[in-house]
Structure formats: C-alpha cells, structure tokens
Design a protein around this motif. Structure first.
Motif, PDB file in Angstrom:
ATOM      1  N   TYR A 153       0.810  -1.214   0.000  1.00 23.19           N
ATOM      2  CA  TYR A 153       0.000   0.000   0.000  1.00 23.19           C
ATOM      3  C   TYR A 153       0.848   1.271   0.000  1.00 23.19           C
ATOM      4  CZ  TYR A 153       0.687   1.297   4.928  1.00 23.19           C
ATOM      5  OH  TYR A 153       1.220   1.704   6.117  1.00 23.19           O
ATOM      6  N   ARG A 154       2.070   1.207   0.534  1.00 26.59           N
ATOM      7  CA  ARG A 154       2.950   2.391   0.503  1.00 26.59           C
ATOM      8  C   ARG A 154       3.325   2.730  -0.939  1.00 26.59           C
ATOM      9  NH1 ARG A 154       3.857  -0.581   4.859  1.00 26.59           N
ATOM     10  NH2 ARG A 154       4.007   0.428   6.914  1.00 26.59           N
ATOM     11  N   PHE A 155       3.553   1.707  -1.734  1.00 28.17           N
ATOM     12  CA  PHE A 155       3.787   1.920  -3.157  1.00 28.17           C
ATOM     13  C   PHE A 155       2.551   2.512  -3.825  1.00 28.17           C
ATOM     14  CE2 PHE A 155       7.340  -1.449  -3.698  1.00 28.17           C
ATOM     15  CZ  PHE A 155       8.300  -0.469  -3.547  1.00 28.17           C
ATOM     16  N   ALA A 156       1.375   2.040  -3.419  1.00 25.82           N
ATOM     17  CA  ALA A 156       0.122   2.512  -4.024  1.00 25.82           C
ATOM     18  C   ALA A 156      -0.085   3.995  -3.765  1.00 25.82           C
ATOM     19  CB  ALA A 156      -1.053   1.698  -3.491  1.00 25.82           C
ATOM     20  N   VAL A 157       0.097   4.416  -2.515  1.00 25.53           N
ATOM     21  CA  VAL A 157      -0.084   5.833  -2.164  1.00 25.53           C
ATOM     22  C   VAL A 157       0.964   6.690  -2.869  1.00 25.53           C
ATOM     23  CG1 VAL A 157      -0.092   7.499  -0.272  1.00 25.53           C
ATOM     24  CG2 VAL A 157      -1.120   5.245   0.053  1.00 25.53           C
ATOM     25  N   SER A 273       9.467  11.921 -12.362  1.00 22.92           N
ATOM     26  CA  SER A 273       8.704  11.494 -11.185  1.00 22.92           C
ATOM     27  C   SER A 273       8.856  10.007 -10.914  1.00 22.92           C
ATOM     28  CB  SER A 273       7.228  11.844 -11.353  1.00 22.92           C
ATOM     29  OG  SER A 273       6.638  11.099 -12.392  1.00 22.92           O
ATOM     30  N   SER A 274       8.974   9.188 -11.958  1.00 24.47           N
ATOM     31  CA  SER A 274       9.148   7.747 -11.735  1.00 24.47           C
ATOM     32  C   SER A 274      10.506   7.431 -11.123  1.00 24.47           C
ATOM     33  CB  SER A 274       8.972   6.982 -13.054  1.00 24.47           C
ATOM     34  OG  SER A 274       9.970   7.343 -13.984  1.00 24.47           O
ATOM     35  N   ILE A 275      11.491   8.296 -11.363  1.00 22.60           N
ATOM     36  CA  ILE A 275      12.828   8.082 -10.795  1.00 22.60           C
ATOM     37  C   ILE A 275      12.921   8.683  -9.388  1.00 22.60           C
ATOM     38  CG2 ILE A 275      15.269   8.724 -11.014  1.00 22.60           C
ATOM     39  CD1 ILE A 275      14.957   8.535 -14.038  1.00 22.60           C
ATOM     40  N   TYR A 276      12.476   9.915  -9.227  1.00 28.41           N
ATOM     41  CA  TYR A 276      12.714  10.637  -7.975  1.00 28.41           C
ATOM     42  C   TYR A 276      11.523  10.665  -7.023  1.00 28.41           C
ATOM     43  CZ  TYR A 276      17.215  12.502  -9.484  1.00 28.41           C
ATOM     44  OH  TYR A 276      18.514  12.627  -9.872  1.00 28.41           O
ATOM     45  N   ILE A 277      10.304  10.743  -7.556  1.00 28.67           N
ATOM     46  CA  ILE A 277       9.148  10.977  -6.686  1.00 28.67           C
ATOM     47  C   ILE A 277       8.550   9.681  -6.158  1.00 28.67           C
ATOM     48  CG2 ILE A 277       6.897  12.072  -6.498  1.00 28.67           C
ATOM     49  CD1 ILE A 277       9.262  13.995  -6.882  1.00 28.67           C
ATOM     50  N   ALA A 278       8.217   8.754  -7.061  1.00 26.19           N
ATOM     51  CA  ALA A 278       7.495   7.545  -6.654  1.00 26.19           C
ATOM     52  C   ALA A 278       8.268   6.722  -5.622  1.00 26.19           C
ATOM     53  CB  ALA A 278       7.181   6.699  -7.884  1.00 26.19           C
ATOM     54  N   GLY A 279       9.546   6.450  -5.889  1.00 25.03           N
ATOM     55  CA  GLY A 279      10.342   5.670  -4.946  1.00 25.03           C
ATOM     56  C   GLY A 279      10.658   6.421  -3.666  1.00 25.03           C
ATOM     57  N   SER A 280      10.940   7.718  -3.810  1.00 20.35           N
ATOM     58  CA  SER A 280      11.285   8.520  -2.633  1.00 20.35           C
ATOM     59  C   SER A 280      10.118   8.629  -1.658  1.00 20.35           C
ATOM     60  CB  SER A 280      11.715   9.922  -3.072  1.00 20.35           C
ATOM     61  OG  SER A 280      12.839   9.858  -3.927  1.00 20.35           O
ATOM     62  N   LEU A 281       8.917   8.745  -2.188  1.00 21.29           N
ATOM     63  CA  LEU A 281       7.739   8.830  -1.321  1.00 21.29           C
ATOM     64  C   LEU A 281       7.524   7.522  -0.558  1.00 21.29           C
ATOM     65  CD1 LEU A 281       5.167  10.765  -3.535  1.00 21.29           C
ATOM     66  CD2 LEU A 281       6.202  11.544  -1.410  1.00 21.29           C
TER      67      LEU A 281
END
Length: 304
Positions: A153-157, A273-281
């Motif tokens: 779910y952390r990946f989902a959010v 965003s796929s490199i920096y935002i999604a994983g970092s969040l």
C-alpha cells in the motif's frame, strides 16, 4: 542498444530531498497559476459556433486556417465525412452575431458552400470537463487498488501522489504560458498518466525482486539499485517517444499542437517522477524489506 549498463551506481535517493523541494515549488507554482490565470480552454470546453462547409475538391486545411486567422477568427478546422467536407469550430466574437460570423466565414472562404451552421452550447463544455475529472479520479483509484494488491500500500499511495503530481505540473505550464487546452490536450493528459504509471510499475517490480534477492541492503539502496537497473530502458523509451512527439509537433499541424506539447512535457515530468518521486515517497512512508517479503511458512509438526 543500451545507453547505460546495469552496473551504474548513481545515487538517486541521495537527491530526494532536493527533488522534493523542486517538485513542491513547481507544484505550488502550478496551483497558483491555475487559480489566478486559469486554463485557456478551447472550443470543446467553452462552446462557440460550428460551421460545416463543402468544397468542390479536397481543400488545403492549412490555407483555410491561415485565412480565418487573418480575418481575426479563432478556429479549429478539421475534416469530417469525405475529403471535401470541412468542419469549422469558432470562438464566439463579442462584436459579431451568429449570422455575421457565418457570413464572414463564407466571405473569407468564397469557394466553400455552407452546409450547416449551429451554436455549440456551454453545457457541452461543462459535461466534458466533468467527464474528464471523473476519468482521472477513476484511473487514480483503480491504480491505487492494483498497486496495493500487487505490491504494497505504501507503493500505491506513492504512485497515486506521483500521478497527481504529473498532470498538475502539465496543467500549470499550460496555464502559465496561456497554451490552449482542448479535448485533444485532455487525451494527452490521460495518456501521460498511463505512460508515467508504466515507468513507475517497472521500477516497483524490480524493487520487489531486489528486496528478496539482496539481503544486506537498506530500502534506499534497494530503490537506487532498481532505478539504476531500469535506467537504460527508461532513457531509451522516453527518448524514442520524445523524438516521435517532436516530429508530431513540427509536422502535425495546429490540430496536434496541444497534444504534442502536453505529451512532450509529460514525458519529461513522468520520467523524472518515476525516478525521484514515486520511490522517494515510498521511503518517506516507511517502506522496509519486511513489507515486501513473502510470509514465512510455519513448520507443521508430524504427529506420531
């Protein structure tokens, strides 16, 4: 065919704080521009006039657009039916009535024969806007459910926030530079959401594999490894898509200009965003190895 080998060791996650600051500033600027400037909505959303004309032979659409533009008429010109039929959508002019606008179009285009002229009501625009917003919301909810079931779910959010981040920045740039946003631009916006999601899922899938393979590494190191391993694929696909969209922007004409601009901006923002935002969040939300490890099977004692 690879620009980067799988052995690169770029520390993307080390820059995540700066990426957050950069994205936050762009996000705030986009929202501020949308609030104060609004969007330069096209005829599909604002309504106007629709005139259908017929030519004796197939006309030159670029020439029609140039003539109407010189006459001070903002228009969308497209084919419908046969190659001799032309549909012209016009923004309403405050100093001209419907009959006067029709007469002016026929004066500018003397070779055209009027087939039909009618008003496009504002209610159509409201319906299109409502349907567009609903489509984005349904896509986001479906995306969150899919990622939560397949990954965590952390990946989902994180993916959902990333997918909100991308279209808002695109809309912000359209608003800031007063670029016309029409139904084709909306289609590009939805395409960018799918494009960005695909890149994000690839990184998430590799991260899940690496969490199970690499035992002695932190979550940040695993995500760095995953982004580096998929970097060549990301650059190749983004670069090829960007070059095709650039060709559309240059040679596609006025009808595809909004679509091309939205896609070009979206490819850059989606890749970022796929490199920096999604994983970092996901790291910010406390992602850890135990969240992606399969549950341990409990041994069952054999009864004598």
């Amino acid at each position: 065919m690879e620009f980067f080998s799988h052995s690169t060791k770029i520390d993307f996650m080390a820059q995540r704080k700066w990426a957050f600051i950069f994205s936050s500033l762009l996000f705030i600027l986009s929202i501020a521009s949308l609030i104060f400037n609004g969007l330069n909505l096209g005829l599909d959303f604002t309504g106007g006039m629709q005139i259908e004309v017929k030519y004796a032979a197939a006309p030159d659409f670029n020439q029609i657009r140039e003539r109407l533009e010189r006459a001070g008429l903002e228009s969308i010109v497209q084919a419908y039916g046969s190659s001799k039929d032309v549909m012209i959508k016009l923004k309403l002019h405050k100093d001209l009535s419907q009959q006067q606008m029709t007469a002016k179009v026929l004066q500018v285009l003397p070779e055209a024969h009027l087939q039909r002229a009618e008003m496009i009501g504002a209610q159509v625009g409201k319906t299109l806007i409502t349907n567009g917003i609903l489509a984005v919301l349904v896509a986001l909810i479906g995306t969150m459910i899919y990622i939560a079931l397949r990954f965590e779910y952390r990946f989902a959010v994180s993916a959902a926030i990333s997918l909100i981040h991308d279209p808002l920045l695109i809309l912000g740039l359209f608003s800031l530079f007063h670029i016309e946003f029409d139904l084709i631009g909306l289609a590009a916006l939805l395409t960018v959401i799918g494009y960005s999601l695909n890149d994000t899922i690839v990184v998430y899938d590799r991260a899940r594999e690496n969490f199970r393979k690499v035992r002695k590494a932190t979550a940040a190191e695993i995500l760095n490894l995953s982004v580096n391993q998929t970097l060549s694929r990301t650059i190749m696909i983004s670069g090829l898509t960007f070059s095709v969209i650039t060709a559309l922007l240059i040679f596609g004409g006025q009808m595809l200009r909004g679509f091309s601009l939205a896609m070009m901006i979206g490819i850059v923002i989606g890749t970022y965003s796929s490199i920096y935002i999604a994983g970092s969040l996901a790291l910010l939300f406390g992602l850890d190895r135990r969240h992606l490890m399969p549950p341990e099977k409990k041994a069952v004692d054999n009864m004598p």
